[in-house]
Design a protein around this motif. Structure first.
Motif, PDB file in Angstrom:
ATOM      1  N   ASP A 311      63.016  93.181  68.958  1.00  0.00           N
ATOM      2  CA  ASP A 311      63.468  93.480  67.600  1.00  0.00           C
ATOM      3  C   ASP A 311      63.916  94.938  67.561  1.00  0.00           C
ATOM      4  N   THR A 312      65.172  95.188  67.226  1.00  0.00           N
ATOM      5  CA  THR A 312      65.693  96.566  67.206  1.00  0.00           C
ATOM      6  C   THR A 312      65.134  97.384  66.059  1.00  0.00           C
ATOM      7  N   GLY A 313      64.609  96.720  65.039  1.00  0.00           N
ATOM      8  CA  GLY A 313      64.111  97.435  63.869  1.00  0.00           C
ATOM      9  C   GLY A 313      65.186  97.801  62.868  1.00  0.00           C
ATOM     10  N   VAL A 314      66.467  97.519  63.183  1.00  0.00           N
ATOM     11  CA  VAL A 314      67.557  97.824  62.262  1.00  0.00           C
ATOM     12  C   VAL A 314      67.533  96.820  61.113  1.00  0.00           C
ATOM     13  N   ARG A 315      67.654  97.313  59.880  1.00  0.00           N
ATOM     14  CA  ARG A 315      67.655  96.446  58.719  1.00  0.00           C
ATOM     15  C   ARG A 315      68.877  96.760  57.858  1.00  0.00           C
ATOM     16  N   ARG A 316      69.547  95.737  57.404  1.00  0.00           N
ATOM     17  CA  ARG A 316      70.757  95.884  56.593  1.00  0.00           C
ATOM     18  C   ARG A 316      70.461  95.814  55.095  1.00  0.00           C
ATOM     19  N   SER A 317      69.430  95.086  54.734  1.00  0.00           N
ATOM     20  CA  SER A 317      69.131  94.840  53.326  1.00  0.00           C
ATOM     21  C   SER A 317      67.957  95.686  52.857  1.00  0.00           C
ATOM     22  N   THR A 318      67.927  95.973  51.565  1.00  0.00           N
ATOM     23  CA  THR A 318      66.788  96.699  50.983  1.00  0.00           C
ATOM     24  C   THR A 318      65.625  95.769  50.666  1.00  0.00           C
ATOM     25  N   ARG A 319      65.865  94.469  50.734  1.00  0.00           N
ATOM     26  CA  ARG A 319      64.816  93.489  50.452  1.00  0.00           C
ATOM     27  C   ARG A 319      63.992  93.229  51.707  1.00  0.00           C
ATOM     28  N   THR A 320      62.696  93.000  51.534  1.00  0.00           N
ATOM     29  CA  THR A 320      61.787  92.673  52.642  1.00  0.00           C
ATOM     30  C   THR A 320      61.034  91.394  52.276  1.00  0.00           C
ATOM     31  N   PRO A 321      61.463  90.266  52.802  1.00  0.00           N
ATOM     32  CA  PRO A 321      60.874  88.986  52.384  1.00  0.00           C
ATOM     33  C   PRO A 321      59.477  88.730  52.926  1.00  0.00           C
ATOM     34  N   TRP A 322      59.033  89.505  53.930  1.00  0.00           N
ATOM     35  CA  TRP A 322      57.677  89.317  54.459  1.00  0.00           C
ATOM     36  C   TRP A 322      57.162  90.625  55.058  1.00  0.00           C
ATOM     37  N   ASP A 323      55.868  90.656  55.305  1.00  0.00           N
ATOM     38  CA  ASP A 323      55.226  91.830  55.903  1.00  0.00           C
ATOM     39  C   ASP A 323      55.072  91.566  57.397  1.00  0.00           C
ATOM     40  N   GLU A 324      55.886  92.232  58.211  1.00  0.00           N
ATOM     41  CA  GLU A 324      55.869  91.987  59.648  1.00  0.00           C
ATOM     42  C   GLU A 324      54.582  92.466  60.305  1.00  0.00           C
ATOM     43  N   SER A 325      53.890  93.395  59.673  1.00  0.00           N
ATOM     44  CA  SER A 325      52.662  93.939  60.279  1.00  0.00           C
ATOM     45  C   SER A 325      51.523  92.926  60.282  1.00  0.00           C
ATOM     46  N   THR A 326      51.648  91.861  59.504  1.00  0.00           N
ATOM     47  CA  THR A 326      50.574  90.864  59.433  1.00  0.00           C
ATOM     48  C   THR A 326      50.787  89.701  60.398  1.00  0.00           C
ATOM     49  N   ARG A 327      51.809  89.785  61.230  1.00  0.00           N
ATOM     50  CA  ARG A 327      52.067  88.682  62.170  1.00  0.00           C
ATOM     51  C   ARG A 327      50.970  88.607  63.243  1.00  0.00           C
ATOM     52  N   PRO A 328      50.403  87.418  63.441  1.00  0.00           N
ATOM     53  CA  PRO A 328      49.397  87.270  64.502  1.00  0.00           C
ATOM     54  C   PRO A 328      50.059  87.198  65.879  1.00  0.00           C
ATOM     55  N   THR A 329      49.262  87.396  66.899  1.00  0.00           N
ATOM     56  CA  THR A 329      49.745  87.285  68.277  1.00  0.00           C
ATOM     57  C   THR A 329      48.971  86.183  68.990  1.00  0.00           C
ATOM     58  N   GLY A 330      49.613  85.604  70.012  1.00  0.00           N
ATOM     59  CA  GLY A 330      48.994  84.532  70.770  1.00  0.00           C
ATOM     60  C   GLY A 330      48.221  85.053  71.965  1.00  0.00           C
ATOM     61  N   PRO A 331      47.711  84.125  72.791  1.00  0.00           N
ATOM     62  CA  PRO A 331      46.921  84.531  73.965  1.00  0.00           C
ATOM     63  C   PRO A 331      47.782  85.248  74.996  1.00  0.00           C
ATOM     64  N   ALA A 332      47.185  86.193  75.708  1.00  0.00           N
ATOM     65  CA  ALA A 332      47.899  86.911  76.765  1.00  0.00           C
ATOM     66  C   ALA A 332      48.140  85.967  77.936  1.00  0.00           C
ATOM     67  N   PRO A 333      49.318  86.062  78.585  1.00  0.00           N
ATOM     68  CA  PRO A 333      49.611  85.189  79.731  1.00  0.00           C
ATOM     69  C   PRO A 333      48.650  85.437  80.886  1.00  0.00           C
ATOM     70  N   ASP A 334      48.393  84.390  81.648  1.00  0.00           N
ATOM     71  CA  ASP A 334      47.591  84.493  82.860  1.00  0.00           C
ATOM     72  C   ASP A 334      48.476  85.072  83.966  1.00  0.00           C
ATOM     73  N   PRO A 335      48.190  86.254  84.477  1.00  0.00           N
ATOM     74  CA  PRO A 335      49.070  86.867  85.486  1.00  0.00           C
ATOM     75  C   PRO A 335      49.130  86.083  86.784  1.00  0.00           C
ATOM     76  N   ALA A 336      48.171  85.186  87.018  1.00  0.00           N
ATOM     77  CA  ALA A 336      48.171  84.390  88.247  1.00  0.00           C
ATOM     78  C   ALA A 336      48.920  83.064  88.083  1.00  0.00           C
ATOM     79  N   LEU A 476      69.981  87.630  55.428  1.00  0.00           N
ATOM     80  CA  LEU A 476      69.804  86.604  56.454  1.00  0.00           C
ATOM     81  C   LEU A 476      69.670  87.246  57.833  1.00  0.00           C
ATOM     82  N   SER A 477      70.491  88.273  58.104  1.00  0.00           N
ATOM     83  CA  SER A 477      70.408  88.963  59.389  1.00  0.00           C
ATOM     84  C   SER A 477      69.022  89.569  59.596  1.00  0.00           C
ATOM     85  N   ASP A 478      68.534  90.251  58.578  1.00  0.00           N
ATOM     86  CA  ASP A 478      67.229  90.905  58.710  1.00  0.00           C
ATOM     87  C   ASP A 478      66.131  89.889  58.987  1.00  0.00           C
ATOM     88  N   THR A 479      66.110  88.832  58.208  1.00  0.00           N
ATOM     89  CA  THR A 479      65.030  87.853  58.358  1.00  0.00           C
ATOM     90  C   THR A 479      65.165  87.063  59.650  1.00  0.00           C
TER      91      THR A 479
END
Length: 501
Positions: A311-336, A476-479
């Protein structure tokens, strides 16, 4: 797109040259001897240098015993559907159930009109094809009482007798490239039959998505539509075709070939090798393939063959339809963890589909820029769009945006109904990520509704309402770009590890 699990079939696409008819028939016989499943011929009744396709199919049926046959594809504007239905059923009965029906809406309208056919617009041709399919299927339905009655705008049958029924359930395969034809394929057809040479990167994926969504909306399953592909030239190796089968759902490969050696190699060497590769992958035994077929060096989780798009972080619109900081993360990949080429391709394919959506979005922005700058009016934009894509002949700026939004919605629908439940079921640790992605799909749906409203304003102001459309597309681009980056970051590895459904 997923592997639809169909049995693999291989065929040839022979030029029906009238200059040497004996050679044409001999090539068809050779295809059967080489173990191919299917022999096909193009149908251009206005072409004086070609044999009539239906006469040729009948002659080849009498000279062969096992191979199946089809036009690739029948020119419906010059073959009345009720008569065609009886011709197909008759030859299917005479050949022991070896006839399939490839159908096309028509092309080369000057030549069609010169032969006495009616010139149709692209939309009219699709409607005429749908009416023709209805007539053909009703003619074949010999057990239903009463005559066939279809009162279409282009094809009309008023009480025609039903029958004869074919010897087997003849498949109707459509040569389709544009959204309306692809949707018709999903609703009504038994197969999709494009030519690889007419497709751009991403067209198989987007075409499959439109077909799948139309099939689901019609109460069918995506697997009800076989995916066929015409290939040009002998340069396609077994690994390439296996990849197309496993990641794009192609199950019937038809090689355009008029040389005996090429046909023989395709049937006796390439086809068995593709079947072996696909069977091994489907059974989860890819490791048993030879060193030549599978790399010795395992692919680590840190190298999945594709890098998720950041995600480049570039935003075109002044609207923010969601809070990206609240996104959960999944399990870390098994390196093996190691990955087969097919597993690696599954994750890569998600990025390829997303890249197609990103490229289309960039084109929309460019068109809006040119229209606003006064360097391109809406009419010129319409002409320019026609040169950018082969999937539609008369897109306007508005319908281009509408088509793009439909593709996005289709992609998300397939994920919500199939992919996401599969991932959650096989790795419950992904549940928070999947739930968040589904929530974001609903937000994106609302943003797409805003694009639709802006399109209405664009139409009512004759191209002058681009400011509202720009604001809607900026949002639409931002979201969408943020969402796609998040999805790739979290799902490329799980898709490679768990597969798709």
């Amino acid at each position: 797109m997923p592997d639809y699990g169909h049995s693999l079939e291989f065929g040839t696409f022979i030029t029906p040259a009238a200059t040497d008819p004996d050679r044409v028939v001999a090539l068809a016989v050779l295809a059967e001897q080489a173990g191919l499943d299917l022999v096909t011929f193009q149908d251009h009744p206005y072409q004086a240098g070609f044999l009539d396709t239906w006469t040729l199919l009948s002659f080849v049926a009498a000279r062969t015993r096992n191979v199946r046959m089809s036009a690739n594809v029948i020119n419906l504007p010059l073959r009345p559907p009720a008569v065609l239905a009886r011709s197909v059923a008759s030859l299917d009965l005479l050949s022991g159930g070896r006839i399939e029906l490839g159908l096309g809406a028509g092309a080369f309208w000057d030549a069609i009109e010169a032969m006495g056919g009616e010139r149709l617009t692209a939309g009219q041709a699709v409607q005429a094809l749908e009416e023709g399919i209805e007539i053909i299927r009703q003619i074949w339905d010999a057990e239903t009482r009463g005559g066939v009655r279809v009162h279409g705008d282009f094809h009309r049958v008023s009480g025609a007798k039903r029958g004869p029924a074919p010897a087997h359930r003849v498949g109707i395969w459509l040569g389709a490239y544009k959204p309306r034809m692809l949707a018709l394929t999903g609703r009504l057809a038994d197969g999709w039959l494009p030519s690889l040479g007419y497709l751009k990167p991403g067209d198989l994926a987007s075409g499959n998505a439109i077909i799948d969504e139309a099939a689901l909306a019609a109460g069918r399953e995506p697997r009800d539509v076989r995916r066929l592909l015409n290939l040009a030239g002998p340069s396609h190796g077994a690994e390439e075709l296996a990849e197309l089968a496993l990641t794009e759902g192609i199950s019937t490969f038809i090689l355009a070939a008029d040389e005996p050696d090429v046909i023989r190699v395709f049937g006796e060497e390439v086809a068995p090798a593709v079947r072996e590769l696909v069977t091994a992958e489907r059974s989860g035994q890819a490791a048993q393939l030879s060193d030549k077929e599978t790399p010795k060096t395992p692919i680590k989780a840190t190298n999945l063959g594709v890098t998720p798009t950041p995600d480049t972080g570039v935003r075109r619109s002044t609207r923010t339809p969601w809070d990206e900081s609240t996104r959960p993360t999944g399990p870390a990949p098994d390196p093996a963890r190691t990955y087969t080429p097919h597993e690696q391709a599954s994750g890569r394919h998600l990025v390829e589909i997303h890249d197609h959506l990103r490229a289309e979005l960039a084109q929309i922005h460019d068109l809006i820029d040119q229209v606003e700058a006064g360097t391109m009016d809406v009419g010129a934009a319409r002409s320019h769009i026609n040169t950018m894509t082969m999937r539609q002949n008369n897109w306007t700026l508005g319908t281009f945006c509408e088509s793009y939004c439909r593709i996005v919605t289709t992609h998300h629908t397939i994920e919500d109904r199939s992919l996401f439940p599969h991932l959650k079921r096989n790795d419950p640790r992904l549940a928070p990520v999947i739930d968040r992605l589904e929530q974001e799909h609903h937000v994106i749906h609302d943003v797409l509704e805003g694009v639709d409203k802006a399109l209405v304003a664009l139409v009512t102001t004759d191209g002058g309402g681009t400011a509202g459309l720009r604001a809607a597309v900026d949002l639409l681009s931002d979201t969408l770009l943020s969402h796609l980056a998040y999805e790739e970051r979290e799902l490329v590895e799980p898709i490679a590890r768990l597969g798709v459904q």
